[in-house]
Design a protein around this motif. Sequence first.
Motif, short mmCIF file in Angstrom:
data_model
loop_
_atom_site.label_atom_id
_atom_site.label_comp_id
_atom_site.label_asym_id
_atom_site.label_seq_id
_atom_site.Cartn_x
_atom_site.Cartn_y
_atom_site.Cartn_z
N GLY A 119 46.07 2.23 26.72
CA GLY A 119 45.77 1.17 26.33
C GLY A 119 44.21 0.97 26.70
N THR A 120 43.47 0.07 26.62
CA THR A 120 42.07 -0.17 26.94
C THR A 120 41.77 -1.38 27.72
N LYS A 121 42.88 -2.19 28.23
CA LYS A 121 42.53 -3.34 28.92
C LYS A 121 42.57 -3.18 30.27
N ASP A 122 43.20 -2.14 30.96
CA ASP A 122 43.03 -1.75 32.39
C ASP A 122 42.06 -0.93 33.01
N TYR A 123 42.17 -0.35 34.05
CA TYR A 123 41.07 0.52 34.69
C TYR A 123 41.52 1.87 34.55
N PHE A 124 42.59 2.20 33.75
CA PHE A 124 43.05 3.65 33.92
C PHE A 124 42.04 4.62 33.21
N VAL A 125 41.59 4.02 32.03
CA VAL A 125 40.58 5.08 31.25
C VAL A 125 39.48 5.34 31.87
N GLY A 126 38.94 4.07 32.50
CA GLY A 126 37.64 4.22 33.28
C GLY A 126 37.72 5.11 34.70
N ALA A 127 38.98 4.96 35.20
CA ALA A 127 39.16 5.73 36.42
C ALA A 127 39.40 7.21 35.87
N MET A 128 39.78 7.57 34.84
CA MET A 128 39.71 8.84 34.49
C MET A 128 38.45 9.53 34.28
N LYS A 129 37.48 8.80 33.68
CA LYS A 129 36.10 9.14 33.22
C LYS A 129 35.45 9.24 34.37
N GLY A 130 35.50 8.29 35.50
CA GLY A 130 34.93 8.44 36.60
C GLY A 130 35.38 9.63 37.56
N ALA A 131 36.61 10.17 37.57
CA ALA A 131 37.12 11.37 38.02
C ALA A 131 36.22 12.33 37.45
N ILE A 132 36.41 12.47 36.12
CA ILE A 132 35.76 13.62 35.27
C ILE A 132 34.15 13.73 35.67
N LEU A 133 33.56 12.62 35.74
CA LEU A 133 32.03 12.51 35.80
C LEU A 133 31.63 12.98 37.39
N SER A 134 32.59 12.65 38.34
CA SER A 134 32.50 12.97 39.55
C SER A 134 32.55 14.39 40.00
N ILE A 135 33.27 15.22 39.10
CA ILE A 135 33.27 16.68 39.42
C ILE A 135 32.38 17.28 38.27
N ASN A 136 32.19 16.83 37.06
CA ASN A 136 30.91 17.46 36.35
C ASN A 136 30.16 16.43 35.54
N GLU A 137 29.08 15.97 36.22
CA GLU A 137 28.22 14.76 35.68
C GLU A 137 27.65 15.00 34.48
N ARG A 138 27.70 16.27 33.90
CA ARG A 138 26.96 16.54 32.65
C ARG A 138 27.80 16.80 31.55
N THR A 139 29.06 16.62 31.60
CA THR A 139 29.94 16.58 30.71
C THR A 139 30.06 15.43 29.64
N ASN A 140 30.48 15.65 28.48
CA ASN A 140 30.31 14.52 27.38
C ASN A 140 31.75 14.20 27.05
N ILE A 141 32.09 12.90 27.43
CA ILE A 141 33.43 12.51 27.13
C ILE A 141 33.63 11.66 25.90
N ILE A 142 34.64 11.96 25.06
CA ILE A 142 34.75 11.42 23.69
C ILE A 142 36.27 10.77 23.80
N ASP A 143 36.30 9.56 23.31
CA ASP A 143 37.65 8.97 23.18
C ASP A 143 38.09 9.37 22.00
N ILE A 144 39.47 9.99 21.86
CA ILE A 144 39.98 9.95 20.39
C ILE A 144 40.76 8.68 20.40
N THR A 145 41.81 8.47 20.97
CA THR A 145 42.50 7.07 20.97
C THR A 145 43.12 6.69 22.54
N HIS A 146 43.27 5.79 22.80
CA HIS A 146 44.05 5.21 23.98
C HIS A 146 45.19 4.35 23.44
N GLU A 147 45.47 4.22 22.42
CA GLU A 147 46.47 3.32 21.72
C GLU A 147 47.59 3.92 21.04
#
Lengths: 256, 256, 256
Positions: free
Chosen positions: A12-40
């Motif tokens: 879903g998109t109402k919690d911190y879950f997706v944000g936390a995943m993206k934060g974790a990715i960018l903390s390791i590779n700040e230059r990657t490009n993250i695309i959402d397919i769906t979280h629903e």
Amino acid sequence: MNSNIALLTDFGTKDYFVGAMKGAILSINERTNIIDITHEIPPQDVLSASFTLRACYKDFPFKTIFVAVVDPGVGSKRKAILVEIENYCFIAPDNGLLSFVFEEEKIRVLELTNKNFFSADVSRTFHGRDVFACVAAHLSKGINPNEFGAEIKDFIHIKTAKPRKISEQEIEADIIHIDHFGNLITNLKQTDLPENFMLKINGKIINKLQTFFAEAERSELFMILGSAGFLEIAAFQDSAEKLLNVQINQKVLLVT
Amino acid sequence: MNSNIALLTDFGTKDYFVGAMKGAILSINERTNIIDITHEIPPQDVLSASFTLRACYKDFPFKTIFVAVVDPGVGSKRKAILVEIENYCFIAPDNGLLSFVFEEEKIRVLELTNKNFFSADVSRTFHGRDVFACVAAHLSKGINPNEFGAEIKDFIHIKTAKPRKISEQEIEADIIHIDHFGNLITNLKQTDLPENFMLKINGKIINKLQTFFAEAERSELFMILGSAGFLEIAAFQDSAEKLLNVQINQKVLLVT
Amino acid sequence: MNSNIALLTDFGTKDYFVGAMKGAILSINERTNIIDITHEIPPQDVLSASFTLRACYKDFPFKTIFVAVVDPGVGSKRKAILVEIENYCFIAPDNGLLSFVFEEEKIRVLELTNKNFFSADVSRTFHGRDVFACVAAHLSKGINPNEFGAEIKDFIHIKTAKPRKISEQEIEADIIHIDHFGNLITNLKQTDLPENFMLKINGKIINKLQTFFAEAERSELFMILGSAGFLEIAAFQDSAEKLLNVQINQKVLLVT
């Protein structure tokens, strides 16, 4: 290197879950490009996730890393896997989520065991952030897939339902997905279709095969070969789901 | 070159549709920056899409390419167009979706006919991915707009509803949008407003004009000039939509 | 410089609001990377926003700028603030939204008063676009935080509810969040928990403490230490919210 990481979850998109995943990715590779397919994806619906991923992965640039997390077994002994195919990588729990991909591609499956690429402190409940996102971020930096773990052969492959011939004139098929517009996606491919046929579902007959949506009258039901490669039941400017009162996994009969 | 492509559709976010569009764009121009405006336009509601796009396009950097896909006629002979204005480009089906833009800008309209810029295999049902996304990606790489097709004059412009003077003391206007907070956006602009007036809607009178939300009591109804440039009916910390039981396109009476 | 700006609002995703904020940011700093945390905070629910932000900000790369806009007082005299902590910056209305952060970090709070960094034409109703997004974009370009305004001490800190000892054997706690899966997040931290205990909520007793989700039978209720650092009530492959008919802010009793 500036790889793409595409995400598909049931978070879903109402919690911190997706944000936390993206934060974790960018903390390791700040230059990657993250695309959402769906979280629903419906919660815990592994096959719906599999269908959705299969319907779009080939549209992405080569080398895209897909992270798919629908994971009722999080924290248990279910494996985590990295699947390599010719042009893409997939990272997911080993629970059948990639079954549709397995049926279309030559695959190599590695078990994710090297904890050096996980979060320093792996939670029991959020492997999306602590395992899958971290591995994807390291992979996007060019780490060799073999570094993450060894090849396995005993991964889980859920055989997806196929249309079944039940008499000379009848094939039984399934509604495998219902989209945002209420279109019903069957598991019938073009190669399954005889020259002339109709569909029976919930006591209704649908016998008009169209090549595009706008050929019909408003609310008229028809068949159409959809963009995911399967026969769909649709209604122009209306929802076939509502008009036919159909549920996912419901059977549909092809009659010649 | 690293242009922005902003997306607006009625595709929803639970399916693979938006992911597939983004994959198609990145497969052509991996360096473009994709921004979602919304994918929750009500299905097939061309005018709602037009309003939403008009309310925000000027906030984007110059050269942003807007791809707007609300397209009940997909696959039929409806044209696909590229619209150039001074600082932006728009790509959309030719069905009136850009009408609000047409009313505010000096425009040049090209028909998208050059199939070299479409997907190699254009589906009949998913031009969002196979036509609009691909053209936008090529445009973001610096291709000259004239390469995509010739200028046309017979594009579709839906005249948006304007407030109507119906007596010396009365102007009839329309609710053209209802936002996430339940605020009702009318088509009355500041220049339409006399010095003193009140609104009548669904048997209720609203006669307090505020300059910001927090001036009112909780659930009190008031009028406010909103961020899209139109007079809105709002309720502090409550939904005017629910309090007044209003539908989109409903009429509202301005009385002096 | 290519900073990250992470957004959290109650704007929903169907309107132009989030698109307009992103457009405003990119118009000032086209190279910044914008990440959505969520836009589905319940309208005007400042504490829900505070919880969500607190649960994920540490997952983001150092220097990330968080823009959090849940702002019932927009346009009134409520202040706008910039909060610096060791590794991050937060930009928000001064209404308690950052209370959870205040309780965990050494903070420095500046009031946003320098209109040079606002939109040229600040609306009364959309500071998300005209104030917060613009300040964040300028900050992401490396402007010194002191340029935005002076330090203040009289900012608003809403003391978040803490578990309360109400007898020798009982602690009263609160459900502070309910997530997408229907898991109930309490405000009990690991340090609040005795060796043996059970929870009472809505007449039901929950006495099984698990380390991960898949240990239970389907629909069985259990306790688990969740990824946000609080004790949660969950049900395997089911919604504890529905099974227990619980609302947010409801009380829960810990009994030893």
